[in-house]
Design a protein around this motif. Structure first.
Motif, short mmCIF file in Angstrom:
data_model
loop_
_atom_site.label_atom_id
_atom_site.label_comp_id
_atom_site.label_asym_id
_atom_site.label_seq_id
_atom_site.Cartn_x
_atom_site.Cartn_y
_atom_site.Cartn_z
N GLY A 61 48.23 115.30 -3.57
CA GLY A 61 47.45 116.43 -4.02
C GLY A 61 48.10 117.77 -3.73
N ALA A 62 47.65 118.76 -4.49
CA ALA A 62 47.95 120.16 -4.23
C ALA A 62 46.63 120.89 -4.16
CB ALA A 62 48.83 120.75 -5.33
N CYS A 63 46.43 121.68 -3.11
CA CYS A 63 45.13 122.31 -2.88
C CYS A 63 45.28 123.79 -2.58
CB CYS A 63 44.42 121.62 -1.71
SG CYS A 63 42.86 122.40 -1.25
N VAL A 64 44.52 124.60 -3.34
CA VAL A 64 44.38 126.03 -3.01
C VAL A 64 42.90 126.39 -2.86
CG1 VAL A 64 46.54 126.70 -4.11
CG2 VAL A 64 44.44 126.69 -5.46
N ALA A 65 42.04 125.39 -2.84
CA ALA A 65 40.60 125.61 -2.74
C ALA A 65 40.16 125.67 -1.28
CB ALA A 65 39.86 124.49 -3.47
N ALA A 66 38.87 125.87 -1.09
CA ALA A 66 38.31 125.98 0.26
C ALA A 66 38.52 124.68 1.04
CB ALA A 66 36.82 126.30 0.17
N PRO A 67 38.76 124.77 2.36
CA PRO A 67 38.99 123.57 3.16
C PRO A 67 37.87 122.54 3.04
CG PRO A 67 39.57 125.52 4.42
CD PRO A 67 38.93 126.01 3.15
N ALA A 68 36.63 122.95 2.87
CA ALA A 68 35.52 122.01 2.79
C ALA A 68 35.67 121.07 1.59
CB ALA A 68 34.19 122.75 2.72
N LEU A 69 36.18 121.58 0.48
CA LEU A 69 36.37 120.74 -0.70
C LEU A 69 37.50 119.75 -0.46
CD1 LEU A 69 36.04 123.50 -3.43
CD2 LEU A 69 34.36 121.72 -2.89
N ARG A 70 38.56 120.21 0.15
CA ARG A 70 39.66 119.30 0.49
C ARG A 70 39.17 118.20 1.43
NH1 ARG A 70 45.68 121.09 2.67
NH2 ARG A 70 46.03 119.33 4.06
N GLU A 71 38.36 118.57 2.41
CA GLU A 71 37.84 117.58 3.35
C GLU A 71 36.93 116.58 2.67
OE1 GLU A 71 36.02 120.10 6.22
OE2 GLU A 71 37.94 120.91 6.95
N GLN A 72 36.18 117.01 1.65
CA GLN A 72 35.32 116.09 0.91
C GLN A 72 36.15 115.03 0.19
OE1 GLN A 72 32.71 118.07 -1.87
NE2 GLN A 72 31.96 116.16 -2.76
N LEU A 73 37.26 115.44 -0.39
CA LEU A 73 38.12 114.47 -1.07
C LEU A 73 38.83 113.57 -0.06
CD1 LEU A 73 39.71 116.63 -3.92
CD2 LEU A 73 37.57 115.32 -3.91
N ASP A 74 39.28 114.15 1.06
CA ASP A 74 39.88 113.34 2.12
C ASP A 74 38.93 112.23 2.56
OD1 ASP A 74 42.41 114.56 2.44
OD2 ASP A 74 41.57 116.13 3.70
N ALA A 75 37.67 112.60 2.76
CA ALA A 75 36.69 111.63 3.26
C ALA A 75 36.45 110.52 2.25
CB ALA A 75 35.38 112.35 3.59
N PHE A 76 36.36 110.88 0.96
CA PHE A 76 36.12 109.85 -0.05
C PHE A 76 37.30 108.88 -0.13
CE2 PHE A 76 36.75 108.04 -4.21
CZ PHE A 76 35.49 107.56 -4.54
N ASP B 70 48.24 112.72 0.56
CA ASP B 70 49.48 113.43 0.89
C ASP B 70 49.41 114.80 0.21
OD1 ASP B 70 52.02 114.26 1.52
OD2 ASP B 70 53.03 112.91 0.10
N TRP B 71 48.95 115.81 0.96
CA TRP B 71 48.81 117.16 0.39
C TRP B 71 50.16 117.86 0.42
CZ3 TRP B 71 44.60 118.07 -2.26
CH2 TRP B 71 43.39 117.44 -1.90
N LEU B 72 50.56 118.39 -0.70
CA LEU B 72 51.87 119.01 -0.84
C LEU B 72 51.96 120.32 -0.07
CD1 LEU B 72 54.65 119.05 -2.35
CD2 LEU B 72 53.51 120.40 -4.12
N ALA B 73 53.08 120.53 0.60
CA ALA B 73 53.45 121.81 1.18
C ALA B 73 54.78 122.23 0.57
CB ALA B 73 53.58 121.71 2.70
N PRO B 74 54.94 123.49 0.19
CA PRO B 74 56.20 123.94 -0.40
C PRO B 74 57.38 123.70 0.54
CG PRO B 74 54.49 125.56 -0.79
CD PRO B 74 53.91 124.56 0.16
N SER B 75 58.52 123.41 -0.05
CA SER B 75 59.73 123.13 0.71
C SER B 75 60.88 123.94 0.16
CB SER B 75 60.07 121.64 0.65
OG SER B 75 60.23 121.23 -0.71
N ARG B 76 61.98 123.98 0.90
CA ARG B 76 63.14 124.76 0.47
C ARG B 76 63.88 124.11 -0.71
NH1 ARG B 76 62.48 129.60 0.96
NH2 ARG B 76 61.88 130.27 3.04
N HIS B 77 63.85 122.79 -0.76
CA HIS B 77 64.53 122.06 -1.83
C HIS B 77 63.69 120.85 -2.22
CE1 HIS B 77 67.89 124.18 0.18
NE2 HIS B 77 68.40 124.27 -1.04
N ALA B 78 63.63 120.57 -3.51
CA ALA B 78 62.98 119.35 -4.00
C ALA B 78 63.41 119.13 -5.44
CB ALA B 78 61.46 119.45 -3.93
#
Length: 243
Positions: free
Chosen positions: A53-68, A78-86
């Protein structure tokens, strides 16, 4: 086994499942206040091998999906974090922790779909983001502006006499509603064209990719021919997951 990809944006969740990049087996979207509809659709899916996933929404929404996902499939997202190379792309964003993971995923999705091309990636949603990638795979950075609806709302709430009303596009508007409509759409389109011009000035020949729910508001005003694309964030997540 298929994999599940999630784009949890500012106003909506988009999702797709695939067993190879870009070949969606199932997909859907839901507003933040209708996430139950997405979860109901997921209950009908076979258990994915992994969830990305990629998330820019409120943490509560991310947590709801994590829980499900944990409760239903015993998986973690696996929530994406930007990296120097990909995927052959060099990221020149100065502070990676400030870069939205959706923007990075969209860059990777665009590069995967249009390799070896200079790209302007414009996503017209809640915000308008306009990013630049060189033909040799350098993400140079980009711009963030209030999107079409945010601009209209800002004028209505920040002034005493400007309405949040539907207007029409005219070369020379003669009503306030039309003046607002024409002004906002012209400003957004000009920002996209400006980024394309900057890449041309570097000696690139960019392809303009236009995405997002408000893309149709801009197409007629652009000086740069645009390729309409959908779900670049999901395509980027899939390209990474299947690399």
């Amino acid at each position: 086994m298929s994999k599940l990809f999630l784009d949890l944006g500012n106003t909506r969740l988009k999702w797709a499942s695939a067993d190879r990049p870009g070949d969606w087996l199932a997909q859907g979207d839901a507003a933040h206040d209708r996430l139950d509809a997405a979860l109901a659709a997921w209950r009908l899916l076979p258990a994915p091998a992994s969830v990305h996933g990629a998330c820019v929404a409120a943490p509560a929404l991310r947590e709801q999906l994590d829980a499900f996902v944990q409760a239903h499939w015993a998986r973690t997202i696996d929530w994406l974090a930007p990296s120097r190379h990909a995927l052959g792309v060099e990221n020149r964003y100065r502070r990676l922790e400030q870069q939205g993971p959706d923007r990075w995923a969209a860059v990777l999705g665009a590069r995967a779909r249009f390799p070896d091309e200079a790209l302007v990636i414009a996503s017209a949603g809640t915000a308008l983001t306009v990013d630049a990638v060189t033909a040799d795979g350098v993400f140079l950075g980009g711009m963030i502006l209030p999107g079409y609806r945010l601009m209209k709302r800002a004028l209505a709430t920040g002034t005493a006499r400007l309405p949040d009303a539907e207007g029409h596009l005219h070369d020379y508007p003669t009503s306030t509603e039309d003046a607002i409509e024409t002004g906002i759409r012209t400003a957004l389109a000009a920002s996209v064209d400006a980024m394309a011009a900057r890449l041309v000035a570097r000696g690139e020949t960019p392809r303009l990719l236009l995405a997002g729910g408000d893309a149709a508001q801009l197409t007629s005003l652009l000086n740069t021919p645009a390729t309409l694309v959908d779900n670049l964030v999901l395509h980027g997540l899939a390209a990474l997951a299947f690399a």
